[in-house]
Design a protein around this motif. Structure first.
Motif, PDB file in Angstrom:
ATOM      1  N   THR A   6       6.951  12.061  45.468  1.00  0.00           N
ATOM      2  CA  THR A   6       6.815  11.151  46.584  1.00  0.00           C
ATOM      3  C   THR A   6       5.883  12.004  47.502  1.00  0.00           C
ATOM      4  N   ARG A   7       5.748  13.239  47.641  1.00  0.00           N
ATOM      5  CA  ARG A   7       5.223  14.122  48.591  1.00  0.00           C
ATOM      6  C   ARG A   7       5.326  15.533  48.402  1.00  0.00           C
ATOM      7  N   PRO A   8       4.227  16.387  49.038  1.00  0.00           N
ATOM      8  CA  PRO A   8       4.670  18.044  48.623  1.00  0.00           C
ATOM      9  C   PRO A   8       5.967  18.518  49.589  1.00  0.00           C
ATOM     10  N   THR A  10       8.516  21.995  50.993  1.00  0.00           N
ATOM     11  CA  THR A  10       8.433  23.211  51.084  1.00  0.00           C
ATOM     12  C   THR A  10       9.620  23.508  50.218  1.00  0.00           C
ATOM     13  N   ARG A  11      10.029  24.979  50.014  1.00  0.00           N
ATOM     14  CA  ARG A  11      11.240  25.232  49.289  1.00  0.00           C
ATOM     15  C   ARG A  11      12.545  24.788  50.208  1.00  0.00           C
ATOM     16  N   ALA A  12      12.499  25.001  51.381  1.00  0.00           N
ATOM     17  CA  ALA A  12      13.661  24.563  52.502  1.00  0.00           C
ATOM     18  C   ALA A  12      14.011  23.132  52.276  1.00  0.00           C
ATOM     19  N   GLU A  13      12.811  22.347  51.862  1.00  0.00           N
ATOM     20  CA  GLU A  13      13.122  20.805  51.770  1.00  0.00           C
ATOM     21  C   GLU A  13      13.604  20.579  50.612  1.00  0.00           C
ATOM     22  N   VAL A  14      13.333  21.402  49.535  1.00  0.00           N
ATOM     23  CA  VAL A  14      13.809  20.882  47.965  1.00  0.00           C
ATOM     24  C   VAL A  14      15.491  21.501  48.104  1.00  0.00           C
ATOM     25  N   LYS A  44       6.347  27.652  35.600  1.00  0.00           N
ATOM     26  CA  LYS A  44       6.061  28.255  34.242  1.00  0.00           C
ATOM     27  C   LYS A  44       5.826  27.194  33.298  1.00  0.00           C
ATOM     28  N   GLU A  45       6.475  26.079  33.375  1.00  0.00           N
ATOM     29  CA  GLU A  45       6.205  24.984  32.492  1.00  0.00           C
ATOM     30  C   GLU A  45       4.954  24.139  32.845  1.00  0.00           C
ATOM     31  N   HIS A  46       4.220  24.538  34.051  1.00  0.00           N
ATOM     32  CA  HIS A  46       3.203  23.818  34.525  1.00  0.00           C
ATOM     33  C   HIS A  46       3.362  22.525  34.797  1.00  0.00           C
ATOM     34  N   ARG A  47       4.807  22.261  35.283  1.00  0.00           N
ATOM     35  CA  ARG A  47       4.990  20.883  35.915  1.00  0.00           C
ATOM     36  C   ARG A  47       4.993  20.790  37.304  1.00  0.00           C
ATOM     37  N   ILE A  48       4.857  21.864  38.237  1.00  0.00           N
ATOM     38  CA  ILE A  48       4.608  22.039  39.458  1.00  0.00           C
ATOM     39  C   ILE A  48       3.859  23.223  39.703  1.00  0.00           C
ATOM     40  N   ARG A  49       3.202  23.281  40.826  1.00  0.00           N
ATOM     41  CA  ARG A  49       2.461  24.177  41.201  1.00  0.00           C
ATOM     42  C   ARG A  49       2.533  24.478  43.044  1.00  0.00           C
ATOM     43  N   PRO A  50       2.458  25.871  43.384  1.00  0.00           N
ATOM     44  CA  PRO A  50       2.419  25.911  44.867  1.00  0.00           C
ATOM     45  C   PRO A  50       1.184  25.690  45.361  1.00  0.00           C
ATOM     46  N   ASP A  51       1.133  25.109  46.528  1.00  0.00           N
ATOM     47  CA  ASP A  51      -0.204  24.877  47.458  1.00  0.00           C
ATOM     48  C   ASP A  51       0.040  25.307  48.755  1.00  0.00           C
ATOM     49  N   GLY A  52      -0.971  26.341  48.796  1.00  0.00           N
ATOM     50  CA  GLY A  52      -1.054  27.027  50.371  1.00  0.00           C
ATOM     51  C   GLY A  52      -0.360  28.528  50.205  1.00  0.00           C
ATOM     52  N   ALA A  53      -0.541  29.134  51.342  1.00  0.00           N
ATOM     53  CA  ALA A  53      -0.033  30.396  51.554  1.00  0.00           C
ATOM     54  C   ALA A  53       1.574  30.719  51.204  1.00  0.00           C
ATOM     55  N   VAL A  60       3.972  20.926  44.691  1.00  0.00           N
ATOM     56  CA  VAL A  60       3.371  19.916  44.428  1.00  0.00           C
ATOM     57  C   VAL A  60       3.538  19.781  42.824  1.00  0.00           C
ATOM     58  N   ILE A  61       3.377  18.266  42.365  1.00  0.00           N
ATOM     59  CA  ILE A  61       3.457  18.236  40.787  1.00  0.00           C
ATOM     60  C   ILE A  61       2.061  18.860  40.283  1.00  0.00           C
TER      61      ILE A  61
END
Length: 63
Positions: A6-8, A10-14, A44-53, A60-61
């Motif tokens: 639905t949207r990118p 942060t770790r805290a939101e997850v 590691k499974e390339h299903r998600i990736r970090p975006d930003g510093a 994000v997906i």
């Protein structure tokens, strides 16, 4: 994964989004570490990736 579709987020939101699904006897620090582990496994499974510093990254997906 549903949340990230639905949207990118942060770790805290997850953490707050899935905290109801984690064992009740886990402390806050344990929850954060467990979510970090899950995010890294998905990365590691390339299903998600970090975006930003590092400190402000949103997950994000992977594409």
């Amino acid at each position: 994964m549903k949340l990230l579709r639905t949207r990118p987020c942060t770790r805290a939101e997850v953490v707050s989004a899935i905290s109801h699904a984690l064992p009740e006897d886990m402390g806050d620090e344990q929850r954060k570490k467990h979510v970090s582990y899950l995010l890294q496994e998905l990365r590691k499974e390339h299903r998600i990736r970090p975006d930003g510093a590092r400190g402000n990254a949103k997950w994000v997906i992977g594409e």
